[in-house]
Design a protein around this motif. Structure first.
Motif, PDB file in Angstrom:
ATOM      1  N   PHE A 201       0.784  -1.226   0.000  1.00  0.00           N
ATOM      2  CA  PHE A 201       0.000   0.000   0.000  1.00  0.00           C
ATOM      3  C   PHE A 201       0.819   1.280   0.000  1.00  0.00           C
ATOM      4  O   PHE A 201       0.321   2.313  -0.448  1.00  0.00           O
ATOM      5  CB  PHE A 201      -0.981  -0.002   1.174  1.00  0.00           C
ATOM      6  N   LEU A 202       2.029   1.292   0.484  1.00  0.00           N
ATOM      7  CA  LEU A 202       2.826   2.514   0.442  1.00  0.00           C
ATOM      8  C   LEU A 202       3.183   2.915  -0.989  1.00  0.00           C
ATOM      9  O   LEU A 202       2.970   4.069  -1.373  1.00  0.00           O
ATOM     10  CB  LEU A 202       4.068   2.380   1.314  1.00  0.00           C
ATOM     11  N   PRO A 203       3.712   2.031  -1.825  1.00  0.00           N
ATOM     12  CA  PRO A 203       3.954   2.443  -3.215  1.00  0.00           C
ATOM     13  C   PRO A 203       2.665   2.741  -3.993  1.00  0.00           C
ATOM     14  O   PRO A 203       2.641   3.630  -4.845  1.00  0.00           O
ATOM     15  CB  PRO A 203       4.686   1.253  -3.839  1.00  0.00           C
ATOM     16  N   LEU A 204       1.615   2.012  -3.686  1.00  0.00           N
ATOM     17  CA  LEU A 204       0.340   2.253  -4.353  1.00  0.00           C
ATOM     18  C   LEU A 204      -0.197   3.642  -4.009  1.00  0.00           C
ATOM     19  O   LEU A 204      -0.662   4.379  -4.879  1.00  0.00           O
ATOM     20  CB  LEU A 204      -0.671   1.183  -3.962  1.00  0.00           C
ATOM     21  N   GLY A 205      -0.128   4.021  -2.759  1.00  0.00           N
ATOM     22  CA  GLY A 205      -0.572   5.346  -2.338  1.00  0.00           C
ATOM     23  C   GLY A 205       0.317   6.444  -2.891  1.00  0.00           C
ATOM     24  O   GLY A 205      -0.154   7.532  -3.236  1.00  0.00           O
ATOM     25  N   TYR A 206       1.607   6.182  -2.981  1.00  0.00           N
ATOM     26  CA  TYR A 206       2.527   7.165  -3.537  1.00  0.00           C
ATOM     27  C   TYR A 206       2.249   7.405  -5.022  1.00  0.00           C
ATOM     28  O   TYR A 206       2.293   8.536  -5.487  1.00  0.00           O
ATOM     29  CB  TYR A 206       3.970   6.698  -3.340  1.00  0.00           C
ATOM     30  N   SER A 207       1.942   6.354  -5.737  1.00  0.00           N
ATOM     31  CA  SER A 207       1.638   6.520  -7.154  1.00  0.00           C
ATOM     32  C   SER A 207       0.233   7.082  -7.371  1.00  0.00           C
ATOM     33  O   SER A 207      -0.031   7.716  -8.387  1.00  0.00           O
ATOM     34  CB  SER A 207       1.787   5.199  -7.897  1.00  0.00           C
TER      35      SER A 207
ATOM     36  N   ARG B  81      -1.237   9.415  -5.613  1.00  0.00           N
ATOM     37  CA  ARG B  81      -1.403  10.817  -5.247  1.00  0.00           C
ATOM     38  C   ARG B  81      -1.371  11.729  -6.459  1.00  0.00           C
ATOM     39  O   ARG B  81      -1.754  12.881  -6.380  1.00  0.00           O
ATOM     40  CB  ARG B  81      -0.341  11.245  -4.245  1.00  0.00           C
ATOM     41  N   ARG B  82      -0.947  11.222  -7.588  1.00  0.00           N
ATOM     42  CA  ARG B  82      -0.918  11.995  -8.819  1.00  0.00           C
ATOM     43  C   ARG B  82      -2.310  12.080  -9.452  1.00  0.00           C
ATOM     44  O   ARG B  82      -2.735  13.130  -9.896  1.00  0.00           O
ATOM     45  CB  ARG B  82       0.057  11.345  -9.792  1.00  0.00           C
ATOM     46  N   TRP B  83      -3.054  10.978  -9.513  1.00  0.00           N
ATOM     47  CA  TRP B  83      -4.340  10.958 -10.210  1.00  0.00           C
ATOM     48  C   TRP B  83      -5.544  10.929  -9.278  1.00  0.00           C
ATOM     49  O   TRP B  83      -6.670  11.108  -9.716  1.00  0.00           O
ATOM     50  CB  TRP B  83      -4.420   9.774 -11.169  1.00  0.00           C
ATOM     51  N   LEU B  84      -5.352  10.729  -7.981  1.00  0.00           N
ATOM     52  CA  LEU B  84      -6.488  10.654  -7.066  1.00  0.00           C
ATOM     53  C   LEU B  84      -7.214  11.996  -6.899  1.00  0.00           C
ATOM     54  O   LEU B  84      -8.455  12.017  -6.899  1.00  0.00           O
ATOM     55  CB  LEU B  84      -6.036  10.108  -5.714  1.00  0.00           C
ATOM     56  N   PRO B  85      -6.524  13.139  -6.782  1.00  0.00           N
ATOM     57  CA  PRO B  85      -7.281  14.398  -6.702  1.00  0.00           C
ATOM     58  C   PRO B  85      -8.092  14.700  -7.959  1.00  0.00           C
ATOM     59  O   PRO B  85      -9.201  15.243  -7.871  1.00  0.00           O
ATOM     60  CB  PRO B  85      -6.190  15.457  -6.499  1.00  0.00           C
TER      61      PRO B  85
ATOM     62  N   VAL C 261     -15.504  12.996  -9.895  1.00  0.00           N
ATOM     63  CA  VAL C 261     -16.648  12.342  -9.254  1.00  0.00           C
ATOM     64  C   VAL C 261     -17.509  13.374  -8.540  1.00  0.00           C
ATOM     65  O   VAL C 261     -18.738  13.327  -8.583  1.00  0.00           O
ATOM     66  CB  VAL C 261     -16.162  11.243  -8.287  1.00  0.00           C
ATOM     67  N   ARG C 262     -16.868  14.343  -7.908  1.00  0.00           N
ATOM     68  CA  ARG C 262     -17.604  15.378  -7.207  1.00  0.00           C
ATOM     69  C   ARG C 262     -18.406  16.244  -8.175  1.00  0.00           C
ATOM     70  O   ARG C 262     -19.523  16.664  -7.867  1.00  0.00           O
ATOM     71  CB  ARG C 262     -16.618  16.224  -6.426  1.00  0.00           C
TER      72      ARG C 262
END
Length: 65
Positions: free
Chosen positions: A18-24, A26-30, A36-37
């Motif tokens: 999960f650490l590398p997954l979360g790090y990668s 953070r680029r497309w999640l916002p 979606v919002r």
């Protein structure tokens, strides 16, 4: 029952995944969150003059006793 070594192995395994997954992410999640919002949060059926807006004649006077 799980031993302490099994619990520690699960913690390390989750950190490795999960650490590398979360790090990668953070680029497309916002961007995804904003899209979606915009799709879900559109006020389609809300009128611009709603219940919260009142005319000046309806407001209470400050000096009412």
């Amino acid at each position: 029952m799980m031993s302490l070594a099994d619990i520690l192995q699960l913690i390390v395994l989750c950190a490795i995944i999960f650490l590398p997954l979360g790090y990668s992410a953070r680029r497309w999640l916002p961007v995804l969150h904003l899209r979606v919002r915009q799709i879900i949060g559109k006020p389609r059926y809300v009128k611009p003059a709603g219940v919260l807006r009142r005319n000046a004649s309806v407001r209470a006077d400050k000096h009412d006793k």
